[in-house]
Design a protein around this motif. Sequence first.
Motif, PDB file in Angstrom:
ATOM      1  N   THR A  14     -51.868  16.851  63.402  1.00  0.00           N
ATOM      2  CA  THR A  14     -51.374  15.593  63.034  1.00  0.00           C
ATOM      3  C   THR A  14     -51.865  14.567  64.019  1.00  0.00           C
ATOM      4  N   GLY A  15     -52.124  14.700  65.062  1.00  0.00           N
ATOM      5  CA  GLY A  15     -52.603  13.969  66.123  1.00  0.00           C
ATOM      6  C   GLY A  15     -54.088  13.513  65.513  1.00  0.00           C
ATOM      7  N   GLU A  17     -59.037  10.025  64.533  1.00  0.00           N
ATOM      8  CA  GLU A  17     -60.496   9.947  63.745  1.00  0.00           C
ATOM      9  C   GLU A  17     -60.308   8.973  63.125  1.00  0.00           C
ATOM     10  N   THR A  18     -59.319   8.007  62.716  1.00  0.00           N
ATOM     11  CA  THR A  18     -59.708   6.560  62.375  1.00  0.00           C
ATOM     12  C   THR A  18     -60.220   5.647  63.500  1.00  0.00           C
ATOM     13  N   VAL A  19     -59.793   5.866  64.560  1.00  0.00           N
ATOM     14  CA  VAL A  19     -60.345   5.089  65.719  1.00  0.00           C
ATOM     15  C   VAL A  19     -61.797   5.333  65.868  1.00  0.00           C
ATOM     16  N   CYS A  28     -54.700  16.844  50.963  1.00  0.00           N
ATOM     17  CA  CYS A  28     -54.786  16.939  52.534  1.00  0.00           C
ATOM     18  C   CYS A  28     -53.520  17.285  53.067  1.00  0.00           C
ATOM     19  N   CYS A  29     -52.549  16.664  52.222  1.00  0.00           N
ATOM     20  CA  CYS A  29     -50.912  16.924  52.682  1.00  0.00           C
ATOM     21  C   CYS A  29     -50.662  18.429  52.812  1.00  0.00           C
ATOM     22  N   GLY A  76     -58.516  13.852  58.500  1.00  0.00           N
ATOM     23  CA  GLY A  76     -57.469  12.743  58.739  1.00  0.00           C
ATOM     24  C   GLY A  76     -57.952  11.468  58.168  1.00  0.00           C
ATOM     25  N   GLN A  77     -59.288  11.184  58.500  1.00  0.00           N
ATOM     26  CA  GLN A  77     -59.833   9.946  58.177  1.00  0.00           C
ATOM     27  C   GLN A  77     -59.808   9.710  56.498  1.00  0.00           C
TER      28      GLN A  77
END
Lengths: 552, 394, 333
Positions: C270-271, C276-278, C303-304, C285-286
Motif C-alpha cells: 500500500t505504501g 512512487e508519486t513523490v 490495479c486494485c 502505484g503511480q
Amino acid sequence: MSKQELLLKIRDLKIEGRSDETWNQIVNGVDIDLHKGEVLGLIGESGAGKSTIGLAAMGFTRDGCRISDGSVEFDGIDLVNADAATKRSLLGKRIAYVAQSAAASFNPAHRLMEQHIEGPVQHNVFSASESEKDGIELYRKLRLPDPENIGFRYPHQVSGGQLQRAMTAMAMACRPDLIIFDEPTTALDVTTQIEVLASIRDIVEQFNTAAIYITHDLAVVAQMADKIKVLLKGDEVEEADTRTMLSHPKEDYTKSLWAVRSFQREQKPLADKGETPVVSIKNVDAAYGGGTVKVLHDVSFDIHAGRTVAVVGESGSGKSTTARCITGLLPPLTGTVEFDGVTLPADYRQRDKDQLRQAQMIYQMADTALNPRKTIGEIIGRPVEFYLGLTGTAKRKRVEELLDILELEPNQYIDRLPSELSGGQKQRIGIGRALAAEPKFIICDEVTSALDQLVAEGILRTLAKLQDEFNLAYMFITHDLATVRSIADEVVVMKEGRVVEAGPKDVMFKPPHHAYTDLLLSSVPEMDPDWLDNLLEERGVDNIGDAASSKI
Amino acid sequence: MNTLLWIIGIVAALMAGGWLIRTLGRAIDLPSRQANIYFRDMPYLASVGLAVGIFAIGILIYYYFLSPTPFFVWAVNGFIFFAICAFIFRFIGRVVGTEGSKKLFRQMPLTASFGILIIIVYAITAIFAGIIAPYGQEEVFAKANVLPGGDPATGGDPEHILGTDPIGRDILSRIIFGAQNTVGIAFITTCLAFLIGTTMGFLAAIKGGWIDQLTSRVVDALMAIPQLIFALLLMTIATAWAGSNGFLVTVYMILIIAVLDSTRVYRLSRAVGLNIVVMDYIEAAKLRGETLSYLVFKEILPNAFAPLLAEFGLRFCFVFLTIASLSFLGIGIQPPLADWGTMVKDLSAFINFAQFSPLTAALPLMAAGAIALLTVGVNFVVDWMLQKTSGLKE
Amino acid sequence: MHSVGMIILQRLGLGLITLFVVSVVIFAAVNLLPGDFAQAILGQGATPEAVEAIREDLGLNKNPFVRYFDWLGGVLTGDFGTSFAQANFAEFAGSDTGKGGIGSVADQLRPRFANTLFLASVAAIISIPLSLTLGILAALYRNSAYDRFINVSTLSAISSPEFFLAYILILVLAVINPVFPAVSNVYDELTFWERVNATMLPALTLTLAVTAQMMRMTRASIINLLASPYIEMARLKGLSPMRVIIKHALPNALAPIINVIALNLAYLITGVVVVETVFVYPGIGQLFVDSVKIRDIPIVQACCLVFAATYILLNLTADIASILSNPRLRHPK
C-alpha cells in the motif's frame, strides 16, 4: 553425610517489589535454615511472599523484584552477591525448580526428553545418552505410564498430572542437592494430585534431596514436609517441625489457620417425603454446540428449602453445566427443572420476573462477577430497584440493611468500587446482590475456591447464617471436599456428566460407596501427617490417581 | 576501499571502547551498589551498545556546531524547545488542578505530556483559526511567490512572514486554516467511523448468531482490499458523481473513509464487547431479566470506554494520515479549502532551493511536519494510555 | 500431519473465496458510476452515435452478470481489458482492443508491476534484517535508555506521513548531500546497480516507515515470549542467556516473526502509492494514482485487483506460516 550439615542459610532476607513507580518491601526479613535431605514446607495465603522467597533461595528474582537486604548462602556460596556465571553453574545442577504450571513451563517446541537432558548435558553432569537412560529410569520411578516412550512426546501431548511428574524428573536430572517445589499440585484435580504427591515424596526420599515445598494447602504440606514455616504478608509467623506445628501451634494466626478445617455445621435432617422440593431437576440431558457435544446424561436431584445440596466432582464433570440448566442459560435437550412443583420454562428469556427473582446465583470469581465500573450501592441496589421497585431513600435503606447483614459497614462501603475491596469483601457483595432479590434458592458456584482459607471460612459462616435466617435452599458446587464436609446437608457426586451417587452427608462420608466416590473421598488430603502413608498402605500404589480412576 | 577501512576502523574502535567502558566501570568502586552490580553483570554486547550511544551523541553534537546547512540546527532546537515546553506543561499540571489531575500528571512520562500539549495547541488553532490567522484562506494578493523570512532584502515581505504561494495567497494563514480544515475533517470522519463501527460491533458481540456472521463477513471482505487503495478506487467513482463540485467531493471522501475505517473499529469493539459479554456480571444482569439497552449502556459501555478511547486516538491518526495522503495525491480535500496535504504537494518544488534559501525549502516540510507533529502527539498519548491499562505486564 | 494439511487447504480455499468476493466488490463499485463508461471516455460533448458505438464495443449493453464474468474470464487469462486513455488516443478505431493490442491494460501493468516489486524487494531486504535485529535488541534490553529511544523514534516514524519522510530524505540525501537522485528515473537499459541507485530514495522512505512498525511488533512479540514460564524455567536450569534465546525463545518466536514480516510486506504494497508519486517512480502505484485522476476505469480496476491479490496472498502466507510453526498443530495428540 550427616543430616545436620547445613545446606541453605538465609538470613534476614528482604525483597522489594516495584509497583506504582516505587519500591515496596514484600518480604520483611525471613530466616531459613535447611539441612541436607530435609524438606521445609513454606505455607501462607496469597501475597505472603512464598514464591518470591522460593526463587530467592535460588538467587533469582523475577522482573520488578529485587533483593534489598540480607544474605542467601547455599553450601557456603553467597548467592546474593555471586556473579551471573557462578549462579548459572549452580542452577539446574545443584538447585532445581519445579513450577506450578507444568503445561506452561515446558517449552512447547521441544520433546520432553530433549528438555530433560538439556540440564545434565549443559552442566557436564551426564552425557546425552546417559541422561536419557537415567530419564527413563526416573520416569519409571515416578510411575509415569510407558516410561520408555513418554519422553519422546511433546508437552501438549501429555496430561497435566503426568507433565508435573515429568517436570519433577527433569528437576532430578542432575541429582541436585535442593529442589524448590512451587505449588506443584495446585492446578491439579484431587485424584491426580495424590498421585503426584506420592511420587514426589518417594523420589525426594530416595535420593535424600533437600526440598522447599511451597503451598497454601495445609493438608498437603503435612504429608510432604519435615518442618513447616508459616508466612503472613512477607513476615515469618512461626516455624516448627511438622508434628509439633500441627498439634501445638503457638501463634494465633497459625491456630486460626488450623481452625478453618474444624468449622462444621450441624447436618439438618432430610426433608419430609411429601414436601415439595424448592428445585427439582428431572432427567436432564444437555449438550453444547447445538446438541453435538453431550455433557449431561439423565441428571436428577432435589433441593429442599433450608437445605444445602453440595454437588461435587472434578473439572469437566458437569457441575456448572447443571447450574446453567437450572438458570435457563443452557436449555436442556430433554428433562425439566421444577420450581416449587411448577415446571420452569427451559430458556431464561421465557421466564417471568418472579421466576428469575426466586433463583439467584453467586459466582466463583468475584472479580468478573461484579461490574468494575459500578459502586457497591449500585450493584446491590439494582436488584432491589428492579424486582422490588424501591427507589430513592427506600432503596438506599434496603442496601444499607443488606450490607449490615453481610457485616460490612454501610457508610464505608456503599460508594466504593469493587476494585477497592478485598477478595472476601467482593464475594460478600456477590452474596448481597443475590440476597437483594429476596430469593428462595441460591446457586453457589465454587464461591470459596478462589479465596484464602481463613476468608473462605468467613464466607461459609455467613452463608450458613443467611440460610438459617431466610430458610434459603443452596446448591453448592465445589470440588473441595473439606468445604462439603463443613456446610453440606446432602451430597451429589458427579462424574462425566452423570450423577454417580447421592445421599445425606453422614451416609456419603461413610463407606461403602460407589468406587468413584470412594476414590474421590480418599484422595482428599487430611491434616494428619501419616495420612498419605496410611492411604498408600491401604490402597496400594497402583490404586490411586489416574490409574485408579481409569479402572472405574 | 577507503570508506571500507574507515568503517572497519570505527567498528574496531567502538568494540574496544565498549570493553574499556566495562573494564573501567568494574575497576572503579561506584557509590551505589546497583551501579556496581550493573557493571559486573554487564554483557559485552551491552557495553558496546553504550559505546555506540556515546559515539552517536558525539557525532550529533559535532554536526550541531559544524553543519553547513541550518536544517539540523533547527531540528535540534525545535526538539529542545518542545521538550522544555512539555516539561513546563507537566510541571504546571503537577502543581495546578484537582487532586486527580495532579496525580495523573505525576505519573505521566514527558512524551505523553508533550502529546497532550500538542493536542491542546492544535485544538485551539483549529477552533480559533479565523481569529489567529492574519488573512483569509482564499484571499489572493498581488504579490505572488514572496519568499519567507519577512526581510525585503532577501525577497521577503514583513506582511507575509512565511511568504505567499504561486497564486499569491498568504502561506501562514493557509497553514493556520489548514489546522481547521484538515484536523476538523479528520475528526468528523473518525467520529462517524466510530458511530458506525461501535454500533455494529457491539450489536454483533451481544446478539451473536447470524447478525454477527453477516457483519463479520462483510467486514472481512472490505478489509481484504488495502484501505488506501480501496479509498482511491471509491474516490474515482465519487469524483465522477460529484462532477466539479469540490464541496461534494470532500463530503464523499468523509463518507468513504468513515465507512472503510469503521471496519477496524468494528473489529475492536466486537472483540472488546465479546470480552465483556462473557463476564459473570453480564450473565447476572441477563438472568435478572434486564433489557438489551440496559445491558449495552449501563453494563458494557462503561467498561469498554478506556480501550475505545485509545482506539479513537489511533483511528484518528490513521484517518488523518489517509486524508493527508489523498489530498497530497490530489484526490482529497479540494481547493479553495486550505489543507496541509495539498500544500505539501503544491510547495514541494521549493525543496530544491535548500542550498540558496533554506527557509523556502523548509515550507513544504513545515506543512508536512504540521501533520506529523499532531499524529506523533496523539500517538504518544495513546501509547501511554495503552501502557497504563496493560498494567504491570512488562 | 493430516489435520495440518486440512487446515491449510481450508485457508487456501478461504483465500480464493476472498479473492472472488473482492473482485465482485471492485466490479460492483465501478458499476456504480453515473452514466456509463462510454460517456466518461468521450466526455460531455460526444455525439450519441459515438457513445453508442463505444458502448457496443465494450459490451456495455449486456447485462452486468455477463459483463462481470466476461471481465473475470479476461482477468484469469491475463486480459485486463483496454485502457480508456489509450483507447481515446487511438481515436477508438474499433479494432485492436483484444489481448496485446495498443491499449491493453496488461501491457501497461506488467513492466510497472515488475518495477514496484523491485522497489518493494529493495525496501524489504534493507528493512527486515534491520528491524528484526533492532526489535529483538529492544526486547532484550527493555526499559533501558536504548529501548526508550527506540520507542520514541519508531512512534514518531509511524506517525509521520510517508511524504514527510520522503521529503526529508530528499532534502538530506539529494539536495544537501547529492548522494542519490531525487527523481527515480528507471528504464529498461539500466544496469542492476544503476537501478538500485535510482531506487534507493523511495526504498529508504519505505524502509523508514516499515522498519518502525516491524520493530515495534517484533519487540512486543519477543517480550511476550520472554515472559512465558518456560523461558523462566530455562533460565532456572542455569542455561546461558545465548542458549535460552536460541534454543528456547527462537523456535517459538518464528511464528510471530513471520507474521510480522508478512503483515509489513502487505503494508509495503500500500505504501508504494504515495512514495512512487513523490519520486515519480514508474511503478504500479503511480499508474494507479494517475489513472484515478483521469478516471481510466479499466486500469483502476486492474490495479486494485493486483494490489488486493498481493495483499491477500501475503496475509495468507502469514496465516499458513504460523500454522506450520505451531508444534501443537504439527504434532497432534
